[in-house]
Enzyme design. Structure first.
Site, PDB file in Angstrom:
ATOM      1  N   LYS A   1       0.828  -1.208   0.000  1.00 55.24           N
ATOM      2  CA  LYS A   1       0.000   0.000   0.000  1.00 55.24           C
ATOM      3  C   LYS A   1       0.857   1.251   0.000  1.00 55.24           C
ATOM      4  CE  LYS A   1      -4.424  -1.694   1.601  1.00 55.24           C
ATOM      5  NZ  LYS A   1      -5.520  -1.618   2.550  1.00 55.24           N
TER       6      LYS A   1
ATOM      7  N   LYS B   1      -4.474 -10.823  -6.638  1.00 55.15           N
ATOM      8  CA  LYS B   1      -5.760 -11.096  -5.976  1.00 55.15           C
ATOM      9  C   LYS B   1      -6.849 -10.142  -6.466  1.00 55.15           C
ATOM     10  CE  LYS B   1      -5.942  -8.215  -1.908  1.00 55.15           C
ATOM     11  NZ  LYS B   1      -6.272  -7.975  -0.536  1.00 55.15           N
TER      12      LYS B   1
ATOM     13  N   LYS C   1     -11.022  -4.812  -4.243  1.00 48.43           N
ATOM     14  CA  LYS C   1     -12.003  -3.722  -4.380  1.00 48.43           C
ATOM     15  C   LYS C   1     -11.391  -2.519  -5.087  1.00 48.43           C
ATOM     16  CE  LYS C   1     -14.029  -4.247   0.231  1.00 48.43           C
ATOM     17  NZ  LYS C   1     -13.000  -4.314   1.261  1.00 48.43           N
TER      18      LYS C   1
END
Ligand code: TYM
Length: 339
Positions: free
Chosen positions: A119, A201, A204
């Site tokens: 992130k 993966k 969202k």
């Protein structure tokens, strides 16, 4: 939930971020396991809005997505007769415990978290302290209920391992306080992959809408996304190393139909990818149709949602306060009459 956790029933805790509509990955990897667990366990589920602000999110969007997340979880079968479902920021004990746990967590441990590294690479202009500290808040979410079991997808395994390390360390330093929680990771679908880049993966936050099936997508959209899923240049529907796209579709198909992967391989033996992809799309859409229907009803009743999250939040606060008070005593804070 009674004050004392009954000896015969173990306690489950899990959380989900309200950063967007839930994906098929969230659903298969985590949420669809939450409802059946209600039969055997005391379950505490939480929409973790405090985690969501570790990346920049528009306040109006966060407010809306939090209510939508709450309604989606009810639509997925969380039963408030059996479980608590609340909003994290309504229960201040999580953040309070996380401060104490910060002081039993090493900088080096947090630096090694792969999700933090990913992130911070993705948002280099906002590597904030909350993003770094996120796993400690997650540990507090779990430990403040003395949860026994935490149903999550594969990507949360490392965070859960850290929660166990923190619990053991605290117990070692201050005496037995926390239950050391176990991960509950489903055997099928613990990591659902992107439909466009099946080595990544399903997430969202993916910018490519074709990569992600959302649990509220309509039937045509789901079928279209499955038809466009990236596969390989062969034509055999078999689960084999190197066939990431097909492996992912087989996993999804198995998860929503309850058939095993060998059963699915047999069903599509000799049929091309086109037929298989269409069948996956239809199976997913049929499986999600009742969720979509229930969601539409629930999201239009804001009064009911408020009643539910208020009642559950109050109960979660009462329960977790007991654990927090015990922690405060153990670390040497002077007892207060204020809470
Ligand atoms: P979050 O919101 O990213 O995801 C919610 C749950 O969905 C699972 N998941 C997946 N499973 C399979 N395949 C995928 N592609 C996939 N994507 C997501 C996640 O593993 C997770 O179980 N840190 C957590 C939220 C959290 C939490 C907690 C979880 C906060 N406190 C305490 C458990 C206990 C998170 O960001 O999940």
């Amino acid at each position: 939930m009674s004050e004392q956790k009954p000896a015969e029933k173990k306690l489950i805790f899990s959380g989900i971020q309200p950063t967007g509509t839930f994906t098929l990955g969230n659903y298969i990897g985590a949420i669809r396991n939450w409802a059946p667990l209600q039969k055997e366990y005391r379950c505490v589920y939480c929409v973790v809005d405090e985690h969501a602000i570790t990346v920049r999110i528009d306040p109006a969007k966060l407010r809306q997505k939090t209510l939508e997340a709450y309604a989606q979880l009810l639509a997925c079968g969380i039963d408030l007769e059996k479980s608590l479902l609340f909003i994290q920021s309504h229960v201040p004990t999580h953040a309070q415990l996380s401060w104490v746990l910060n002081c039993s967590t090493q900088f080096g441990e947090l630096s090694r978290m792969t999700q933090f590294k990913d992130k911070s690479q993705k948002h280099p202009d906002d590597v904030n302290a909350g993003l770094f500290d996120y796993p400690v808040l997650m540990a507090a979410d779990i430990l403040v209920y003395n949860a026994d079991l935490v149903p999550v997808g594969e990507d949360q395994r490392q965070h859960l391992e850290l929660a166990r390390v923190i619990a053991r360390r605290f117990n070692g330093r201050y005496g037995d306080t926390f239950t050391v929680p176990e991960a509950y990771i489903a055997p099928v679908g613990a990591k659902v992959m992107s439909l466009q880049e099946p080595t990544k993966k399903m997430s969202k936050s993916d910018e490519n809408p074709n990569a992600v099936i959302l649990i509220l997508d309509d039937k045509d959209t789901i079928i279209r996304k499955c038809k466009r899923a990236v596969t390989d240049s062969e034509s055999e529907v078999v689960f084999r190393e190197g066939k990431d796209g097909i492996n992912n579709l087989l996993t999804i198909y198995s998860a929503v139909t309850g058939k095993t992967i060998p059963e699915a391989e047999k069903e599509f033996d000799g049929q091309g990818y086109g037929t298989f992809k269409l069948a996956v799309g239809e199976a997913v859409a049929d499986h999600l149709a009742p969720v979509r229907e229930a969601y539409t009803r629930l999201i239009s009743d804001k009064g009911y949602l408020k009643e539910c999250y208020t009642r559950c939040g109050a109960e979660a606060l009462r329960y977790s306060m007991r654990v927090l008070n015990k922690v405060y005593r153990k670390v040497g804070f002077v007892q207060s009459e204020l809470h």
